[in-house]
Design a protein around this motif. Structure first.
Motif, PDB file in Angstrom:
ATOM      1  N   ALA A  60       9.742   9.285   0.028  1.00 46.23           N
ATOM      2  CA  ALA A  60      10.728   8.624   0.883  1.00 46.23           C
ATOM      3  C   ALA A  60      10.145   7.356   1.506  1.00 46.23           C
ATOM      4  CB  ALA A  60      11.195   9.581   1.970  1.00 46.23           C
ATOM      5  N   GLU A  61       8.832   7.351   1.729  1.00 47.40           N
ATOM      6  CA  GLU A  61       8.192   6.196   2.363  1.00 47.40           C
ATOM      7  C   GLU A  61       8.249   4.950   1.468  1.00 47.40           C
ATOM      8  OE1 GLU A  61       6.657   8.692   0.994  1.00 47.40           O
ATOM      9  OE2 GLU A  61       4.995   7.917  -0.213  1.00 47.40           O
ATOM     10  N   ALA A  62       8.613   5.130   0.207  1.00 43.60           N
ATOM     11  CA  ALA A  62       8.646   3.985  -0.720  1.00 43.60           C
ATOM     12  C   ALA A  62      10.005   3.285  -0.750  1.00 43.60           C
ATOM     13  CB  ALA A  62       8.261   4.437  -2.127  1.00 43.60           C
ATOM     14  N   LYS A  63      10.955   3.792   0.041  1.00 44.48           N
ATOM     15  CA  LYS A  63      12.240   3.086   0.137  1.00 44.48           C
ATOM     16  C   LYS A  63      11.998   1.828   0.963  1.00 44.48           C
ATOM     17  CE  LYS A  63      15.513   6.989   0.200  1.00 44.48           C
ATOM     18  NZ  LYS A  63      15.270   7.692  -0.919  1.00 44.48           N
ATOM     19  N   LEU A  64      12.272   0.679   0.376  1.00 42.68           N
ATOM     20  CA  LEU A  64      12.029  -0.580   1.082  1.00 42.68           C
ATOM     21  C   LEU A  64      13.318  -1.098   1.695  1.00 42.68           C
ATOM     22  CD1 LEU A  64       9.646  -2.474  -1.365  1.00 42.68           C
ATOM     23  CD2 LEU A  64       9.123  -0.769   0.356  1.00 42.68           C
ATOM     24  N   GLN A  96       0.840  -1.202   0.000  1.00 39.77           N
ATOM     25  CA  GLN A  96       0.000   0.000   0.000  1.00 39.77           C
ATOM     26  C   GLN A  96       0.877   1.255   0.000  1.00 39.77           C
ATOM     27  OE1 GLN A  96      -3.343  -0.380  -0.145  1.00 39.77           O
ATOM     28  NE2 GLN A  96      -3.619   1.835  -0.343  1.00 39.77           N
ATOM     29  N   ARG A  97       1.919   1.199   0.780  1.00 40.58           N
ATOM     30  CA  ARG A  97       2.790   2.355   0.971  1.00 40.58           C
ATOM     31  C   ARG A  97       3.657   2.625  -0.262  1.00 40.58           C
ATOM     32  NH1 ARG A  97       6.973   0.391   4.824  1.00 40.58           N
ATOM     33  NH2 ARG A  97       8.655   1.060   3.463  1.00 40.58           N
ATOM     34  N   ALA A  98       4.185   1.558  -0.873  1.00 33.44           N
ATOM     35  CA  ALA A  98       5.217   1.737  -1.897  1.00 33.44           C
ATOM     36  C   ALA A  98       4.747   1.439  -3.318  1.00 33.44           C
ATOM     37  CB  ALA A  98       6.414   0.844  -1.566  1.00 33.44           C
ATOM     38  N   CYS A  99       3.589   0.839  -3.475  1.00 33.65           N
ATOM     39  CA  CYS A  99       3.179   0.394  -4.814  1.00 33.65           C
ATOM     40  C   CYS A  99       1.826   0.957  -5.252  1.00 33.65           C
ATOM     41  CB  CYS A  99       3.099  -1.132  -4.872  1.00 33.65           C
ATOM     42  SG  CYS A  99       4.430  -1.990  -3.995  1.00 33.65           S
ATOM     43  N   ALA A 100       0.968   1.301  -4.290  1.00 37.40           N
ATOM     44  CA  ALA A 100      -0.429   1.595  -4.618  1.00 37.40           C
ATOM     45  C   ALA A 100      -0.609   2.821  -5.517  1.00 37.40           C
ATOM     46  CB  ALA A 100      -1.239   1.758  -3.341  1.00 37.40           C
ATOM     47  N   ASP A 109      14.709  -8.005  -7.197  1.00 39.36           N
ATOM     48  CA  ASP A 109      15.708  -7.426  -8.122  1.00 39.36           C
ATOM     49  C   ASP A 109      15.688  -5.895  -8.078  1.00 39.36           C
ATOM     50  OD1 ASP A 109      13.674  -6.513  -9.771  1.00 39.36           O
ATOM     51  OD2 ASP A 109      14.004  -7.999 -11.332  1.00 39.36           O
ATOM     52  N   LYS A 110      14.844  -5.342  -7.217  1.00 40.98           N
ATOM     53  CA  LYS A 110      14.768  -3.895  -6.987  1.00 40.98           C
ATOM     54  C   LYS A 110      14.342  -3.112  -8.225  1.00 40.98           C
ATOM     55  CE  LYS A 110      18.092  -3.899  -3.216  1.00 40.98           C
ATOM     56  NZ  LYS A 110      19.286  -3.350  -2.645  1.00 40.98           N
ATOM     57  N   SER A 111      13.676  -3.783  -9.177  1.00 41.78           N
ATOM     58  CA  SER A 111      13.163  -3.030 -10.325  1.00 41.78           C
ATOM     59  C   SER A 111      11.926  -2.229  -9.911  1.00 41.78           C
ATOM     60  CB  SER A 111      12.847  -3.962 -11.496  1.00 41.78           C
ATOM     61  OG  SER A 111      11.938  -4.972 -11.104  1.00 41.78           O
ATOM     62  N   MET A 112      11.333  -2.601  -8.763  1.00 43.78           N
ATOM     63  CA  MET A 112      10.186  -1.862  -8.234  1.00 43.78           C
ATOM     64  C   MET A 112      10.430  -1.539  -6.778  1.00 43.78           C
ATOM     65  SD  MET A 112       7.743  -1.278 -10.401  1.00 43.78           S
ATOM     66  CE  MET A 112       8.110  -1.402 -12.147  1.00 43.78           C
ATOM     67  N   PRO A 113       9.912  -0.437  -6.261  1.00 40.63           N
ATOM     68  CA  PRO A 113       9.173   0.624  -6.936  1.00 40.63           C
ATOM     69  C   PRO A 113       9.986   1.231  -8.086  1.00 40.63           C
ATOM     70  CG  PRO A 113       9.170   0.985  -4.554  1.00 40.63           C
ATOM     71  CD  PRO A 113      10.079  -0.154  -4.834  1.00 40.63           C
ATOM     72  N   LEU A 114       9.303   1.737  -9.060  1.00 42.60           N
ATOM     73  CA  LEU A 114       9.921   2.285 -10.257  1.00 42.60           C
ATOM     74  C   LEU A 114      11.032   3.279  -9.894  1.00 42.60           C
ATOM     75  CD1 LEU A 114       9.196   1.905 -13.286  1.00 42.60           C
ATOM     76  CD2 LEU A 114       8.043   4.100 -13.162  1.00 42.60           C
ATOM     77  N   TYR A 115      12.123   3.205 -10.667  1.00 44.27           N
ATOM     78  CA  TYR A 115      13.276   4.072 -10.421  1.00 44.27           C
ATOM     79  C   TYR A 115      12.840   5.549 -10.355  1.00 44.27           C
ATOM     80  CZ  TYR A 115      17.678   6.500 -10.986  1.00 44.27           C
ATOM     81  OH  TYR A 115      18.735   7.337 -10.794  1.00 44.27           O
TER      82      TYR A 115
END
Ligand code: HEC
Length: 152
Positions: A128-132, A50-54, A115-121
């Motif tokens: 900042a909340e989308a840094k996993l 929800q935080r990083a992809c929605a 592979d860190k292709s997501m969240p999108l570059y």
């Protein structure tokens, strides 16, 4: 000559606002068809998605202010259109579907976070909340892997 060129900048900046971009939409959600309802992921997995992809992969996009300012708006809106096409957490079941069977979607989620292709570059520059963390990536991938095939 230089002056004329400088004058042209604001003119162009205003003119490009008139170029149509994909619409900013948030289509209605049928709660029975969402990823959360159908997959019942653990709360930590659901929270990270929800935080990083929605924003790009659901109909609950929180449109940022720069989604209204060309030319930044063009890629931003396109990412949402394309993101929803590939994976939409709000439309996990297609209309009329009662059972989920497209398991490759879960494989893709696991792969994309590992592979860190997501969240999108570039998304995390403004989010900042989308840094996993590595732990969050592992948790999503592990759960996705275990959920393939449905409840065991
Ligand atoms: C800024 C927008 C954006 C965010 C945020 C984002 N994605 Fe994506 N995602 C896209 C776009 C655009 C595509 C379409 C394919 C591409 O351009 O790579 C995509 C494609 C995908 C795909 C399909 C890949 C494939 O191989 O077909 C998966 C799976 C995916 N994203 C998972 C995620 C996950 C999981 C997150 C959160 C951790 C996430 N995305 C966050 C924009 C985004």
């Amino acid at each position: 000559m230089k002056k004329k060129l400088l004058l042209a900048i604001p003119v162009v900046a205003v003119a490009i606002q008139l170029i149509p971009a994909p619409a900013k939409t948030n289509p209605p959600i049928d709660p029975a068809r969402t990823f959360a309802t159908v997959m019942k992921p653990p709360p930590d997995v659901q929270a990270v998605l929800q935080r990083a992809c929605a924003d790009c992969h659901s109909n609950e996009t929180k449109w940022p202010w720069y989604a209204d300012i060309a030319p930044i708006s063009w890629p931003v809106r396109k990412h949402v259109v394309d993101g929803r096409k590939h994976l939409n957490l709000s439309e996990w079941l297609k209309p009329g579907e009662t059972k989920f069977s497209d398991w490759s979607q879960l494989e893709d989620i696991g792969k994309a976070v590992l592979d860190k292709s997501m969240p999108l570059y570039g998304y995390d520059w403004m989010h900042a909340e989308a840094k996993l963390t590595a732990v969050e990536r592992e948790a999503i991938a592990k759960w996705a892997d275990s959920a393939i095939g449905g409840p065991k």
